[in-house]
Design an enzyme around this catalytic site. Structure first.
Site, PDB file in Angstrom:
ATOM      1  N   LEU A 101       2.499   0.342  -4.203  1.00  0.00           N
ATOM      2  CA  LEU A 101       1.353   0.936  -4.901  1.00  0.00           C
ATOM      3  C   LEU A 101       0.880  -0.041  -5.962  1.00  0.00           C
ATOM      4  O   LEU A 101       1.672  -0.499  -6.787  1.00  0.00           O
ATOM      5  CB  LEU A 101       1.760   2.258  -5.554  1.00  0.00           C
ATOM      6  CG  LEU A 101       0.705   2.961  -6.416  1.00  0.00           C
ATOM      7  CD1 LEU A 101      -0.526   3.319  -5.580  1.00  0.00           C
ATOM      8  CD2 LEU A 101       1.292   4.216  -7.059  1.00  0.00           C
ATOM      9  N   VAL A 143       5.967  -1.688  -6.986  1.00  0.00           N
ATOM     10  CA  VAL A 143       4.701  -1.749  -7.717  1.00  0.00           C
ATOM     11  C   VAL A 143       4.053  -3.104  -7.441  1.00  0.00           C
ATOM     12  O   VAL A 143       4.685  -4.149  -7.601  1.00  0.00           O
ATOM     13  CB  VAL A 143       4.923  -1.563  -9.228  1.00  0.00           C
ATOM     14  CG1 VAL A 143       3.599  -1.696  -9.977  1.00  0.00           C
ATOM     15  CG2 VAL A 143       5.560  -0.213  -9.508  1.00  0.00           C
ATOM     16  N   LYS A 144       2.790  -3.065  -7.018  1.00  0.00           N
ATOM     17  CA  LYS A 144       2.086  -4.305  -6.688  1.00  0.00           C
ATOM     18  C   LYS A 144       1.401  -4.866  -7.932  1.00  0.00           C
ATOM     19  O   LYS A 144       0.636  -4.173  -8.611  1.00  0.00           O
ATOM     20  CB  LYS A 144       1.037  -4.057  -5.599  1.00  0.00           C
ATOM     21  CG  LYS A 144       1.632  -3.785  -4.235  1.00  0.00           C
ATOM     22  CD  LYS A 144       0.562  -3.541  -3.188  1.00  0.00           C
ATOM     23  CE  LYS A 144      -0.019  -4.826  -2.642  1.00  0.00           C
ATOM     24  NZ  LYS A 144      -0.909  -4.564  -1.483  1.00  0.00           N
ATOM     25  N   ILE A 145       1.680  -6.127  -8.204  1.00  0.00           N
ATOM     26  CA  ILE A 145       1.092  -6.835  -9.339  1.00  0.00           C
ATOM     27  C   ILE A 145       0.457  -8.115  -8.811  1.00  0.00           C
ATOM     28  O   ILE A 145       1.100  -8.871  -8.082  1.00  0.00           O
ATOM     29  CB  ILE A 145       2.163  -7.169 -10.394  1.00  0.00           C
ATOM     30  CG1 ILE A 145       2.769  -5.877 -10.967  1.00  0.00           C
ATOM     31  CG2 ILE A 145       1.580  -8.024 -11.513  1.00  0.00           C
ATOM     32  CD1 ILE A 145       3.905  -6.109 -11.951  1.00  0.00           C
ATOM     33  N   THR A 205      -0.129  -0.572   0.405  1.00  0.00           N
ATOM     34  CA  THR A 205      -1.437   0.007   0.122  1.00  0.00           C
ATOM     35  C   THR A 205      -2.176  -0.926  -0.838  1.00  0.00           C
ATOM     36  O   THR A 205      -1.590  -1.825  -1.437  1.00  0.00           O
ATOM     37  CB  THR A 205      -1.320   1.390  -0.543  1.00  0.00           C
ATOM     38  OG1 THR A 205      -0.763   1.228  -1.853  1.00  0.00           O
ATOM     39  CG2 THR A 205      -0.431   2.319   0.263  1.00  0.00           C
TER      40      THR A 205
END
EC number: 2.2.1.2
Length: 370
Positions: free
Chosen positions: A109, A140-142, A45
């Protein structure tokens, strides 16, 4: 029944992820259908996807009404809405996560894109999202900005699985892999089980062709025109060669012996922007073992219908890919500037989408309050 093209892609070592998520997709059973019929084993996403999902239909009305009644702030509402969808998707993919021993079944996310140049803020939000979703198959998207690199290390050091996004250049990709290795080394020192930590590095593809082709058109020379449409695939193939190099190093071997898994390359932005190109080219031409390809649904169906999956199309192509890059430089294309522009635009687009998301939720909360 499963689709033969997607089965062939999976058997070639490519994990098929969907680049889209919405509550409607979750509640209608569409996501389960894609898992069963099109070999989808994960979901990504981003702020643009959520902004689109929230602006359509009525799937979020009940939760928005409850949030409005509680007096939730806009930021709280956005957090609860997005984490609810991601938590639900994690549960849908739980069986895949278990069947693949944690390799796939992953749902990503993204941290607030306004934190893209804030290391400490990004690291803190990564921890908050990890706790809020509370599912082991979350990523977790960074973003792979300069400020994002140490945040990636910090998150991994705390045992958080990370999807590194917005990678455009091989040089930055090497810095991402270094941040990954450092994060795992710290995680090991912190006593974490390295086998439980997963990571992918999202290397953006189609946007490279869009920017380079635009510059080729501006140059207008025969030498430049001959290179149209070659930059993105060459860039990804060079990235894969860098991946092979780093994950054959003694530094990686020491981590692998401690149970670590490699950070897989992920091909993102695989929807074709130029209608002159085959709509499956960023799938067909980027088949390699141990990678992820995250596709918009339109691309996924195109691959199912007429993709040409012929096995590994990446391994051993670094030399020819470098020749493309050398020719682009000789033709007058400043690739360093291309990648800098794409990163800036990528962050700006996600910030704009985040602003649209906040505006949509603000309006919905206001209507719910009457």
């Amino acid at each position: 029944m499963s689709n033969p093209n997607l089965i062939a892609l999976s058997e070639a070592g490519v994990s098929v992820w969907l680049d889209d998520l919405s509550r409607e997709r979750l509640e209608s059973g569409n996501l389960v259908q894609l898992i069963n019929e099109l070999s989808v084993v994960g979901v990504t996403t981003n702020p643009t996807i959520f902004a689109g999902a929230l602006s359509k239909g009525t799937a979020y009305d009940k939760q928005v009404a409850e949030l409005a009644e509680r007096g939730a702030s806009v930021d709280q509402a956005v957090r609860e809405i997005t984490t609810a969808d991601v938590r639900h998707a994690c549960d849908v993919f739980r069986a895949t996560w278990e069947a693949t021993d944690g390799l796939d079944g992953r749902v990503s996310l993204e941290v607030d894109p306004r934190l893209a140049h804030d290391t400490d803020g990004t690291a803190a939000e990564a921890q908050e999202l990890w706790k809020a979703v509370d599912r082991p198959n979350l990523m977790v998207k960074i973003p792979a900005t300069v400020a994002g690199l140490p945040a990636i290390t910090k998150a991994l050091a705390e045992g958080i699985s990370v999807n590194v996004t917005l990678i455009f250049s091989v040089e930055r990709y090497r810095a991402v892999m270094d941040a990954f290795l450092e994060g795992l080394e710290q995680a090991k020192a912190n006593g974490h089980d390295l086998s439980k930590i997963a990571s992918v590095a999202s290397f953006f593809v189609s946007r490279v062709d869009s920017e380079v082709d635009k510059r080729i058109g501006a140059l207008g020379t025969p030498e430049a025109e001959a290179l149209r449409g070659q930059a993105a695939i060459a860039n990804a193939r060079l990235a894969y060669a860098a991946y092979e190099d780093v994950f054959a190093s003694p530094r990686w071997t020491a981590l692998a012996e401690a149970g670590a898994r490699p950070q897989r390359p992920l091909w993102a932005s695989t929807g074709v922007k130029d209608p002159a190109y085959s709509d499956t080219r960023y799938v067909d031409e980027l088949v390699a073992p141990g990678v992820v390809n995250t596709m918009p649904e339109k691309t996924l169906h195109a691959v199912a219908d007429h993709g040409k999956i012929t096995g590994d199309t990446v391994t051993g192509t670094a030399e020819s890919a470098q020749e493309v890059f050398d020719a682009l430089a000789d033709a007058g294309i400043d690739l360093d500037d291309v990648f800098a522009v794409l990163e800036t635009e990528g962050v700006d687009k996600f910030e704009k989408s985040w602003a649209e998301l906040l505006e949509t939720v603000t309006d919905q909360l206001g209507r719910a309050k009457g």
